[in-house]
Design a protein around this motif. Sequence first.
Motif, PDB file in Angstrom:
ATOM      1  N   GLN A 180       7.934  80.121 -10.738  1.00  0.00           N
ATOM      2  CA  GLN A 180       7.234  79.141  -9.753  1.00  0.00           C
ATOM      3  C   GLN A 180       7.853  79.425  -8.001  1.00  0.00           C
ATOM      4  N   SER A 181       8.670  80.893  -7.620  1.00  0.00           N
ATOM      5  CA  SER A 181       9.083  80.828  -7.026  1.00  0.00           C
ATOM      6  C   SER A 181       7.676  81.960  -6.795  1.00  0.00           C
ATOM      7  N   SER A 182       7.011  82.915  -7.164  1.00  0.00           N
ATOM      8  CA  SER A 182       6.323  83.491  -7.548  1.00  0.00           C
ATOM      9  C   SER A 182       5.031  83.176  -6.512  1.00  0.00           C
ATOM     10  N   ILE A 183       4.024  81.866  -7.724  1.00  0.00           N
ATOM     11  CA  ILE A 183       3.427  80.740  -6.949  1.00  0.00           C
ATOM     12  C   ILE A 183       3.694  79.794  -5.542  1.00  0.00           C
ATOM     13  N   VAL A 184       5.276  79.647  -5.527  1.00  0.00           N
ATOM     14  CA  VAL A 184       4.523  78.556  -3.967  1.00  0.00           C
ATOM     15  C   VAL A 184       5.299  79.425  -3.161  1.00  0.00           C
ATOM     16  N   TYR A 185       6.306  80.720  -3.229  1.00  0.00           N
ATOM     17  CA  TYR A 185       6.419  82.015  -1.623  1.00  0.00           C
ATOM     18  C   TYR A 185       5.040  82.604  -1.817  1.00  0.00           C
ATOM     19  N   GLY A 186       3.783  82.939  -2.803  1.00  0.00           N
ATOM     20  CA  GLY A 186       3.074  83.790  -3.121  1.00  0.00           C
ATOM     21  C   GLY A 186       2.406  84.141  -0.947  1.00  0.00           C
ATOM     22  N   LYS A 187       2.121  85.246  -1.107  1.00  0.00           N
ATOM     23  CA  LYS A 187       1.458  86.122   0.199  1.00  0.00           C
ATOM     24  C   LYS A 187       0.780  87.122  -0.457  1.00  0.00           C
ATOM     25  N   LYS A 188      -0.334  87.040   0.081  1.00  0.00           N
ATOM     26  CA  LYS A 188      -1.489  87.842  -0.082  1.00  0.00           C
ATOM     27  C   LYS A 188      -0.768  89.236   0.867  1.00  0.00           C
ATOM     28  N   ASN A 189      -1.092  90.543  -0.317  1.00  0.00           N
ATOM     29  CA  ASN A 189      -0.715  91.878   0.441  1.00  0.00           C
ATOM     30  C   ASN A 189       0.710  92.014   0.165  1.00  0.00           C
ATOM     31  N   CYS A 190       1.670  91.270  -0.503  1.00  0.00           N
ATOM     32  CA  CYS A 190       3.152  91.217  -0.343  1.00  0.00           C
ATOM     33  C   CYS A 190       3.829  91.337  -2.204  1.00  0.00           C
ATOM     34  N   MET A 191       4.687  91.650  -1.952  1.00  0.00           N
ATOM     35  CA  MET A 191       5.652  91.881  -3.612  1.00  0.00           C
ATOM     36  C   MET A 191       7.227  91.034  -2.963  1.00  0.00           C
ATOM     37  N   LEU A 192       6.767  90.350  -3.808  1.00  0.00           N
ATOM     38  CA  LEU A 192       7.947  89.080  -3.094  1.00  0.00           C
ATOM     39  C   LEU A 192       9.575  90.154  -3.827  1.00  0.00           C
ATOM     40  N   TYR A 193      11.057  89.722  -3.423  1.00  0.00           N
ATOM     41  CA  TYR A 193      12.116  90.129  -4.106  1.00  0.00           C
ATOM     42  C   TYR A 193      12.667  88.666  -4.479  1.00  0.00           C
ATOM     43  N   ILE A 194      12.909  88.164  -5.588  1.00  0.00           N
ATOM     44  CA  ILE A 194      13.307  87.381  -5.601  1.00  0.00           C
ATOM     45  C   ILE A 194      14.932  87.224  -6.416  1.00  0.00           C
ATOM     46  N   ASP A 195      15.907  86.977  -5.514  1.00  0.00           N
ATOM     47  CA  ASP A 195      17.127  86.615  -6.097  1.00  0.00           C
ATOM     48  C   ASP A 195      16.747  85.523  -6.728  1.00  0.00           C
ATOM     49  N   THR A 196      17.917  85.372  -7.363  1.00  0.00           N
ATOM     50  CA  THR A 196      17.352  84.065  -8.986  1.00  0.00           C
ATOM     51  C   THR A 196      18.896  83.681  -9.084  1.00  0.00           C
ATOM     52  N   LEU A 197      19.162  84.388  -8.574  1.00  0.00           N
ATOM     53  CA  LEU A 197      21.329  83.117  -8.236  1.00  0.00           C
ATOM     54  C   LEU A 197      21.146  82.728  -6.599  1.00  0.00           C
ATOM     55  N   SER A 198      21.267  83.330  -5.442  1.00  0.00           N
ATOM     56  CA  SER A 198      20.556  82.683  -5.139  1.00  0.00           C
ATOM     57  C   SER A 198      19.733  81.727  -4.466  1.00  0.00           C
ATOM     58  N   LYS A 199      18.612  82.494  -5.520  1.00  0.00           N
ATOM     59  CA  LYS A 199      17.205  81.118  -5.242  1.00  0.00           C
ATOM     60  C   LYS A 199      16.449  81.676  -3.445  1.00  0.00           C
ATOM     61  N   THR A 200      17.031  82.661  -3.152  1.00  0.00           N
ATOM     62  CA  THR A 200      15.906  82.936  -1.327  1.00  0.00           C
ATOM     63  C   THR A 200      14.706  84.547  -2.529  1.00  0.00           C
ATOM     64  N   VAL A 201      13.766  84.051  -0.679  1.00  0.00           N
ATOM     65  CA  VAL A 201      12.638  85.076  -1.812  1.00  0.00           C
ATOM     66  C   VAL A 201      12.273  85.877  -1.032  1.00  0.00           C
ATOM     67  N   SER A 202      12.425  87.062  -0.665  1.00  0.00           N
ATOM     68  CA  SER A 202      11.604  87.301   1.073  1.00  0.00           C
ATOM     69  C   SER A 202      10.708  88.319   0.394  1.00  0.00           C
ATOM     70  N   GLN A 203       9.919  88.612   1.688  1.00  0.00           N
ATOM     71  CA  GLN A 203       8.333  88.827   1.097  1.00  0.00           C
ATOM     72  C   GLN A 203       8.779  90.130   1.547  1.00  0.00           C
ATOM     73  N   HIS A 204       7.582  91.304   1.264  1.00  0.00           N
ATOM     74  CA  HIS A 204       7.456  92.778   1.407  1.00  0.00           C
ATOM     75  C   HIS A 204       6.343  93.038   1.316  1.00  0.00           C
ATOM     76  N   PRO A 205       5.732  92.843   2.710  1.00  0.00           N
ATOM     77  CA  PRO A 205       4.301  93.558   3.060  1.00  0.00           C
ATOM     78  C   PRO A 205       3.720  94.359   2.147  1.00  0.00           C
ATOM     79  N   LYS A 206       3.129  95.315   1.866  1.00  0.00           N
ATOM     80  CA  LYS A 206       2.333  96.874   1.147  1.00  0.00           C
ATOM     81  C   LYS A 206       2.780  97.398   2.363  1.00  0.00           C
ATOM     82  N   PRO A 207       3.050  98.367   2.279  1.00  0.00           N
ATOM     83  CA  PRO A 207       2.476  99.189   3.364  1.00  0.00           C
ATOM     84  C   PRO A 207       1.690  99.659   4.087  1.00  0.00           C
TER      85      PRO A 207
END
Length: 399
Positions: A180-207
């Motif tokens: 669910q987190s990947s689909i809702v927060y998905g961003k083109k050309n970004c890898m998502l780092y999902i902290d499932t404990l804090s339920k936070t998502v950070s977007q990491h653009p492809k360099p």
Amino acid sequence: MEFPLLDDQVLNLSEYLKRREKFSDSDLNIISSPYRISPLGAHVDHQGGPVLGMTINVGSFLAFISNNERKIRLYSTNYPGVVEFSLDNIKTPRRDDWGRYAMGAAKVIQEHYPIELGFTGVISGSLPASGLSSSASSALSYLRALSYLNNCYTSRDELVELDSKIENEYLRLQNGILDQSSIVYGKKNCMLYIDTLSKTVSQHPKPEESEKFKILILYTGLSRELTTSGFNTRVDACKKTAGILGLMGALKSPKLLSDIPLDLYLEQNKRLPAEFRPWAAHYFSEVARVEQGIKAWDNGNWNEFGNLMNESSKSTLQNYESESKHSKLLFELTSNFEGVYGAAINGGGYGGCVVAFVREDFTKLSAVEILANYTSKFPELCDEAKVFFAESDEGLRMV
């Protein structure tokens, strides 16, 4: 080899619904709910571990119109028949009922919002039940449709929570929030780092300066149903392992492996009963791979990232005990092929897909060769097994 273009899928879905229902074009709404790939973080989200996810240019599309009634009427391009039910009488569905995610969505959203209007629509998905989170993809599209028609503002966090309730409470699947987190927060050309404990998502653009790569999706030809695959049994085994380690460290009621400090695991893992060691070994090694992997991603080091993908899949097969002869062979064929950075089993090892990151010059002929080598061992799957090139894409959205 290539997934259909967005405009073509939207047009086909609109025409499909027009052949069955009367409506004006201005009343039609379309939701795109992509699938996700998870190159690292296999089987740790349900234990509170961090995971990596990315949305791709394939998924579920829902075309719908308001029917001005408290009911849902649903067609599917993938499954036969029509699903129809009242919002006031939602029953527990059979496991083989393709409309169960629509029922779950209608049930859980009404526990939080006043829902007065249902919809008539058609859902379409590429590679359903293939291990790329097609279930979360469809469920989120239903949640988004109901919230849109009833003027409910559902935040991204709320959509993740509601979909989790569908999976965990309505359908009794003990999975985490990766899909669910990947689909809702998905961003083109970004890898998502999902902290499932804090339920936070950070977007990491492809360099920007990194080498280009392509995403290869190889489908085993076997669909999977996690509620009957042994998935829940493995989740329970991980929880029991956490409990044993907690007793060794005099911890108060640890529920998940994420409750166990790394130093405690390192001190006590050899004292674990033999049958519990693989679960802990997979969890703690996979968490380390995720942390190493996001650094490799940020640095554009695809060789290191690919090696970590391969190690993750090997641990999934050996330690997590979700070995399928089909997934294992397809992973081995892919990961050892020239031009492949790394391959990850997606789908729990019970069928599903192998996802690979490959060099930009990786050819269609090479992809076909991998598939041919696979189907030569399983000729009965020649018609079902497939290979595609995919691209990173945006997350859940109206189109």
